[in-house]
Write an enzyme that holds these catalytic residues in place. Structure first.
Site, PDB file in Angstrom:
ATOM      1  N   GLY A  15       0.829  -1.206   0.000  1.00  0.00           N
ATOM      2  CA  GLY A  15       0.000   0.000   0.000  1.00  0.00           C
ATOM      3  C   GLY A  15       0.859   1.249   0.000  1.00  0.00           C
ATOM      4  O   GLY A  15       2.082   1.170   0.111  1.00  0.00           O
ATOM      5  N   THR A  16       0.194   2.373  -0.159  1.00  0.00           N
ATOM      6  CA  THR A  16       0.925   3.647  -0.163  1.00  0.00           C
ATOM      7  C   THR A  16       0.440   4.491   1.006  1.00  0.00           C
ATOM      8  O   THR A  16      -0.768   4.664   1.182  1.00  0.00           O
ATOM      9  CB  THR A  16       0.693   4.381  -1.488  1.00  0.00           C
ATOM     10  OG1 THR A  16       1.156   3.523  -2.537  1.00  0.00           O
ATOM     11  CG2 THR A  16       1.472   5.692  -1.541  1.00  0.00           C
ATOM     12  N   GLY A  17       1.381   4.898   1.810  1.00  0.00           N
ATOM     13  CA  GLY A  17       1.035   5.704   2.975  1.00  0.00           C
ATOM     14  C   GLY A  17       1.369   7.156   2.714  1.00  0.00           C
ATOM     15  O   GLY A  17       1.717   7.518   1.597  1.00  0.00           O
ATOM     16  N   SER A  18       1.270   7.948   3.785  1.00  0.00           N
ATOM     17  CA  SER A  18       1.488   9.394   3.599  1.00  0.00           C
ATOM     18  C   SER A  18       2.952   9.677   3.279  1.00  0.00           C
ATOM     19  O   SER A  18       3.283  10.689   2.709  1.00  0.00           O
ATOM     20  CB  SER A  18       1.088  10.130   4.883  1.00  0.00           C
ATOM     21  OG  SER A  18       1.504   9.366   6.001  1.00  0.00           O
ATOM     22  N   TYR A  19       3.830   8.704   3.629  1.00  0.00           N
ATOM     23  CA  TYR A  19       5.247   9.049   3.414  1.00  0.00           C
ATOM     24  C   TYR A  19       5.855   8.279   2.261  1.00  0.00           C
ATOM     25  O   TYR A  19       7.013   8.407   1.968  1.00  0.00           O
ATOM     26  CB  TYR A  19       6.042   8.751   4.692  1.00  0.00           C
ATOM     27  CG  TYR A  19       5.775   7.376   5.201  1.00  0.00           C
ATOM     28  CD1 TYR A  19       4.880   7.167   6.241  1.00  0.00           C
ATOM     29  CD2 TYR A  19       6.363   6.257   4.612  1.00  0.00           C
ATOM     30  CE1 TYR A  19       4.581   5.893   6.687  1.00  0.00           C
ATOM     31  CE2 TYR A  19       6.077   4.978   5.058  1.00  0.00           C
ATOM     32  CZ  TYR A  19       5.174   4.805   6.084  1.00  0.00           C
ATOM     33  OH  TYR A  19       4.883   3.543   6.506  1.00  0.00           O
ATOM     34  N   GLY A  20       5.052   7.379   1.633  1.00  0.00           N
ATOM     35  CA  GLY A  20       5.655   6.616   0.536  1.00  0.00           C
ATOM     36  C   GLY A  20       4.985   5.272   0.379  1.00  0.00           C
ATOM     37  O   GLY A  20       3.897   5.024   0.911  1.00  0.00           O
ATOM     38  N   CYS A  22       4.811   1.039   0.561  1.00  0.00           N
ATOM     39  CA  CYS A  22       5.241  -0.140   1.321  1.00  0.00           C
ATOM     40  C   CYS A  22       5.173  -1.349   0.395  1.00  0.00           C
ATOM     41  O   CYS A  22       4.102  -1.659  -0.145  1.00  0.00           O
ATOM     42  CB  CYS A  22       4.324  -0.348   2.515  1.00  0.00           C
ATOM     43  SG  CYS A  22       4.748  -1.801   3.484  1.00  0.00           S
ATOM     44  N   LYS A  37       9.819   0.209   3.152  1.00  0.00           N
ATOM     45  CA  LYS A  37       9.048   1.435   2.953  1.00  0.00           C
ATOM     46  C   LYS A  37       9.967   2.405   2.235  1.00  0.00           C
ATOM     47  O   LYS A  37      11.067   2.681   2.704  1.00  0.00           O
ATOM     48  CB  LYS A  37       8.560   1.981   4.301  1.00  0.00           C
ATOM     49  CG  LYS A  37       7.663   0.953   4.962  1.00  0.00           C
ATOM     50  CD  LYS A  37       6.746   1.467   6.030  1.00  0.00           C
ATOM     51  CE  LYS A  37       5.735   0.375   6.332  1.00  0.00           C
ATOM     52  NZ  LYS A  37       4.832   0.669   7.443  1.00  0.00           N
ATOM     53  N   ASP A 140       1.413   8.658  16.983  1.00  0.00           N
ATOM     54  CA  ASP A 140       0.447   8.416  15.901  1.00  0.00           C
ATOM     55  C   ASP A 140      -0.189   7.042  16.060  1.00  0.00           C
ATOM     56  O   ASP A 140      -0.209   6.242  15.128  1.00  0.00           O
ATOM     57  CB  ASP A 140       1.167   8.530  14.550  1.00  0.00           C
ATOM     58  CG  ASP A 140       0.144   8.613  13.414  1.00  0.00           C
ATOM     59  OD1 ASP A 140       0.510   8.352  12.264  1.00  0.00           O
ATOM     60  OD2 ASP A 140      -1.031   8.898  13.731  1.00  0.00           O
TER      61      ASP A 140
END
Ligand SMILES: CN(C)CCCNS(=O)(=O)c1cccc(Nc2nc(OCC3CCCCC3)c3[nH]cnc3n2)c1
Length: 278
Positions: A15-20, A22, A37, A140
């Site tokens: 998946g793609t998170g807020s920072y890049g 995975c 990541k 977080d």
């Protein structure tokens, strides 16, 4: 011998998170499945890069059975990408479990809820244990950052990366979701502290059982007002009074009224549940 990109093969994108992004990878020498990541650092200032380096160095210090294990990092200077190599959690994240239960109209069992409560608290205890005077507050804690391994044991993930994302260029600033778990002290612009993580832990456990956060609103102003008042419905009646009570104690507006990590672990019901887990 530091790792290189050639030591791994990418077998999928998680998946793609807020920072890049995975990705699921396999280490060629022994076939071990891991994730990396990918974070682009090209647009970071020198101080932000320094912050990233110190966050990654903190990650490598965290070794605990209920914290996602950091293995290594690879820096590709030509693409200005850092690859952070970590333990693969086959069970996925709690956010996916909550959304699946919400869709199916089902609930996690009482025992599963206690297991997550105990293991997530143990993980937080490790983070708060002072490391050379520097507490690693999670900042977080949310279902999307709590993973499960193949045996459905908790693996707390994505430490510090949340802090790195505060840099002004990061997309995270623009894409951040609704802050359902924002504590009253954060709403009142007071300092974040260890009990803020307890508030978030309580909110996360509440949502795991109730399939909705304790406080919801259609706009941030209403959400902040509800958080300041601190009232929310009891867990669904299938859950015991003891579970509702311990989660309710974590979600108390008054910081001093929230239990410490040690008092949660010393709770007689937690002790009994912990014995049945082991
Ligand atoms: C954004 N959502 C739709 C999630 C889709 C994807 N489902 S899921 O429930 O996370 C899922 C499914 C199967 C395996 C895993 N394993 C896993 N995932 C990680 O991070 C996921 C990543 C975090 C940032 C945002 C994108 C996703 C790990 N980090 C360290 N070890 C990890 N192991 C996760």
């Amino acid at each position: 011998m530091p790792s290189t990109l050639e030591d791994f093969e990418v077998i999928g994108t998680i998946g793609t998170g807020s920072y890049g992004t995975c990705k699921k990878i396999r280490r060629k020498k022994d076939g071990k499945v891991m994730v990396w990541k990918e974070m682009e650092y090209g647009s970071m200032t020198e101080s932000e890069k320094q912050m990233l380096v110190s966050e990654v160095n903190l990650l490598r210090e965290l070794r605990h059975q209920h914290i996602v294990r950091y293995y290594d990092r690879i820096i590709d200077r030509t693409q200005a990408i850092i690859y952070i190599i970590m333990e693969y959690c086959q069970g996925g994240d709690l956010a996916s479990i909550i959304s699946r239960n919400r869709k199916d109209g089902t609930h996690v069992s009482e025992d599963f809820a206690w297991k997550i409560l105990i293991q997530a608290t143990l993980a937080l205890k490790e983070c708060h244990r002072r490391k050379n005077g520097k507490a690693v507050l999670h900042r977080d804690l949310k279902p999307a950052n709590v993973f499960l391994d193949a045996d459905a044991n908790v693996k707390l993930g994505d430490f510090g990366l949340a802090r790195v994302l505060q840099h002004e260029h990061s997309l995270a600033q623009t894409y951040v979701g609704t802050p359902y778990y924002m504590s009253p002290e954060l709403v009142n612009n007071q300092s974040y502290n260890e009990k803020s993580d307890i508030w978030s832990l309580g909110c996360m456990l509440y949502e795991l059982c109730a399939l909705t956060p304790p406080f919801t609103a259609t706009n941030e102003g209403d959400l902040k007002r509800k958080i300041r008042i601190g009232q929310f419905p009891r867990l669904p009646t299938q859950y015991s009074l003891e579970l509702d009570m311990i989660i309710r104690r974590m979600i108390q507006v008054e910081v001093s009224m929230r239990p410490s990590i040690d008092s949660i672990l010393a709770d007689s019901v937690v002790q009994r549940k912990q014995d049945s887990l082991n």
